[in-house]
Design an enzyme around this catalytic site. Structure first.
Site: not given
Ligand code: CP3
Length: 346
Positions: A29, A74
């Site tokens: 983001r 994710d």
């Molecule tokens: O490096 C990268 O960007 C690779 C992609 C990646 C995402 N999620 C994309 C994502 C990775 C490695 C993750 C891992 C993930 N997802 C974790 C473990 C890492 C950490 O941050 O603790 C967890 C706990 C999640 C669960 C998750 N997914 C949450 C809590 C959220 C919402 C909060 C947030 O971070 O935005 C997501 C959504 C998410 N996963 C987004 C992205 C780019 C944002 C939402 C969107 O793009 O619409």
């Protein structure tokens, strides 16, 4: 085969001129090119469309030239494949309308055929490998079984994951059955990811630090260790536990190739707790990327000196925040590339 193999060499513990660098949640983001795609497609469409997932994966590499890419996906694709509905609500995060709360709920959770259910992930890996052209390695990942359980039981993000803990402590038999189902699914899934082309895998235990040291062993580490044991001959495994410094000693005895550390543990203490031999990854406070770029560079050089340039992968201590200015992220990556052992104190 891979032209820039610094990251893989650091995972093997080989001597390097400078450590490799990547950032957790680097595809995301804070990047305008990511936001442009997000405006057109919802979250799981981005995950399920190989052209989109691969494009998002390489966006930060094009901009900054990290030493490794991490596949855009994710951790919650696993519960989704296990027959648990997962929604991603804009400005809210994950939402699971039917959380797992009883033995009957656990009985209804399936261990899917991951080859079929998660085929779109392997297609995304293949598309990404084409774009990367063997320039740098590609990292695949999964959540730890405990962190996945947290979302399955709580039904959404939480500061305490109180319902997840209540379930484990009042119904440990069902909790362990759920953890084992998640573990079995994750092992099969990560093996398929390696077959599709990822060069290393990382297990994210984002909520491990919610547990006491004793509960961590019972509800988290033993399952992560099963994953490490099952994958160790397929690819290097990085185990990242947020807030889990207390477990570093046990983790260092495992067959993980590297351990992730967050910023609440000093480099010196992390080396001490792990016995100095295993590769460590981390641990810049993500909020510190808000400091001026010149300060970021100084802090990165200090961090490399404190961990030591070998057996070390430069990273943040958790995911990059959405409000980080682009030139600050660049300063972080550039500082590592500019690092020279002559920066070591005389
Ligand atoms: O490096 C990268 O960007 C690779 C992609 C990646 C995402 N999620 C994309 C994502 C990775 C490695 C993750 C891992 C993930 N997802 C974790 C473990 C890492 C950490 O941050 O603790 C967890 C706990 C999640 C669960 C998750 N997914 C949450 C809590 C959220 C919402 C909060 C947030 O971070 O935005 C997501 C959504 C998410 N996963 C987004 C992205 C780019 C944002 C939402 C969107 O793009 O619409």
């Amino acid at each position: 085969m891979i032209k820039n193999d610094l990251f893989l060499r650091a995972l093997k513990g080989e001597t390097v001129n400078r450590p490799p660098v990547w950032m957790m949640r680097q595809a995301g983001r804070y990047l305008p090119e990511f936001i442009a795609i997000r405006e057109k497609y919802d979250f799981f469409t981005r995950c399920r469309t190989p052209e989109l997932a691969s494009e998002i994966t390489v966006q930060p590499i094009r901009r900054y030239g990290m030493d490794a890419a991490i596949l855009f996906s994710d951790i919650l694709v696993i519960p989704q494949a296990m027959n648990i509905e997962v929604q991603m609500k804009p400005n809210f995060g994950p939402y699971l309308p039917n959380p797992v709360r009883t033995q009957k709920d656990v009985d209804n959770v399936i261990v899917p055929d991951v080859k079929v259910e998660l085929d779109y992930v392997y297609q995304a890996i293949k598309a990404t490998k084409e774009l990367l052209n063997d320039d740098i390695p590609l990292i695949g990942f999964a959540g730890s079984p405990w962190t996945i359980l947290c979302y399955c039981v709580q039904g959404q993000g939480s500061k305490t994951f109180d319902k997840a803990k209540e379930f484990c402590f009042t119904n440990p038999i069902a909790a362990h059955q759920l953890l084992q189902k998640i573990t079995d699914t994750t092992i099969a899934y990560l093996k398929e990811k390696v077959k599709a082309g990822v060069n290393a895998v990382q297990v994210f235990d984002s909520w491990g630090g919610m547990l006491s040291p004793v509960d961590y062993q019972e509800f988290s580490w033993q399952y992560i260790n099963q994953i490490i044991e099952a994958l160790k001959d397929d690819a290097p495994v990085i185990a990242f536990g947020k807030g889990c410094w207390f477990a570093l000693g046990d983790m260092a005895k495992s067959n993980a190739s590297a351990l992730g550390v967050d910023w609440t543990c000093s480099p010196r203490n992390a080396r001490y707790l792990t016995g100095g031999n295993i590769t460590l990854q981390g641990n810049f406070d993500p909020s510190r990327l808000l400091s001026p770029p010149s300060e970021i560079k100084k802090m990165v050089h200090q961090m490399i000196n404190d961990f030591g340039k070998d057996k070390y992968i430069v990273n943040l201590g958790h995911g990059i925040l959405p409000n980080i200015p682009l030139d600050h992220a660049k300063a972080f990556i550039d500082a590592v590339k500019e690092y020279s052992p002559s920066y070591l104190p005389k």
